[in-house]
Design an enzyme around this catalytic site. Structure first.
Site, short mmCIF file in Angstrom:
data_model
loop_
_atom_site.label_atom_id
_atom_site.label_comp_id
_atom_site.label_asym_id
_atom_site.label_seq_id
_atom_site.Cartn_x
_atom_site.Cartn_y
_atom_site.Cartn_z
N HIS A 15 24.09 47.27 -23.09
CA HIS A 15 24.07 47.75 -21.71
C HIS A 15 24.38 46.61 -20.73
O HIS A 15 25.07 46.81 -19.73
CB HIS A 15 22.71 48.38 -21.37
CG HIS A 15 22.61 48.86 -19.97
ND1 HIS A 15 23.41 49.85 -19.46
CD2 HIS A 15 21.81 48.47 -18.94
CE1 HIS A 15 23.11 50.06 -18.19
NE2 HIS A 15 22.15 49.23 -17.85
N HIS A 138 25.34 66.41 -3.94
CA HIS A 138 24.67 66.25 -2.65
C HIS A 138 23.16 66.45 -2.72
O HIS A 138 22.65 67.31 -3.41
CB HIS A 138 25.27 67.22 -1.62
CG HIS A 138 25.09 68.67 -1.98
ND1 HIS A 138 23.98 69.40 -1.61
CD2 HIS A 138 25.88 69.50 -2.68
CE1 HIS A 138 24.09 70.63 -2.05
NE2 HIS A 138 25.23 70.73 -2.72
#
Length: 208
Positions: A15, A138
């Site tokens: 990662h 959103h």
């Protein structure tokens, strides 16, 4: 005085590699890393500064930036507590290929990966990972130390509790709540609130 562009990482494995490339592309310098032990693989030729609990991190880091480069949500939370205790300088790491709304709010030590979309009014907590190509629509609310996997889609007004993991290509329908600590498997489809903590998988979602 301009903000430092030099970064010390906490953790150095797969990662971290992804974060390093985003940081380099964004014009940062990665100074080195702290970890339990020196990494066997060092593809970016980084300097090892020791285990953070056994060295004077503040004297090494100074006023430069720090970032938690670990994929595990619980370990990342411990690192954030360490940052706060030692008053280290945190920041938001954003890949240049990400698309973030001007009305989104993102707290420090979060990573926004390649081709990620964060749409209007969304709020991202501290230590969150938004992995490659995921979509946060959103007005989503994502709590601290959540990991959203590659290609996952959160439709509008989704609330995700602390330390949740949402796997690659999972889809979460709009207006849902996922409580803290839940794990959603790769490719799963979530069509109702997940108020009970568990590991959830499948297109017709079921608890393991």
């Amino acid at each position: 005085m301009s903000e430092s562009k030099s970064v010390f990482l906490f953790g150095y494995s797969g990662h971290a590699y992804v974060i390093i490339e985003s940081l380099l592309d964004a014009g940062y310098e990665v100074k080195g890393y702290f970890d339990f032990k020196a990494a066997e693989k060092n593809p970016y030729s980084l300097e090892y500064f020791g285990f953070e609990e056994e060295v004077d991190v503040k004297s090494i880091v100074g006023n430069h930036l720090v970032f938690p480069s670990l994929g595990d949500n619980k370990i990342r939370q411990k690192i954030l507590s360490f940052f706060q205790k030692h008053q280290l300088n945190q920041f938001v790491a954003v890949d240049p290929g990400a698309n973030i709304s001007r009305t989104a709010f993102i707290q420090p030590s979060s990573y926004i990966g390649k081709n990620v979309l964060v749409n209007a009014g969304s709020e991202i907590g501290q230590g969150v990972i938004l992995n490659s190509g995921c979509i946060v629509e959103h007005e989503c609310q994502i709590s601290d130390c959540v990991h959203i996997g590659p290609g996952a889609v959160l439709c509008g007004n989704v609330s995700v509790g602390k330390e949740c993991f949402i796997g690659a290509n999972a889809v979460v329908r709009q207006n849902l709540t996922i409580n803290a600590g839940n794990v959603i498997g790769a490719g799963s489809v979530v069509t109702s609130d997940l108020l009970e903590k568990g590991v959830w998988v499948g297109n017709k979602l079921r608890k393991l």
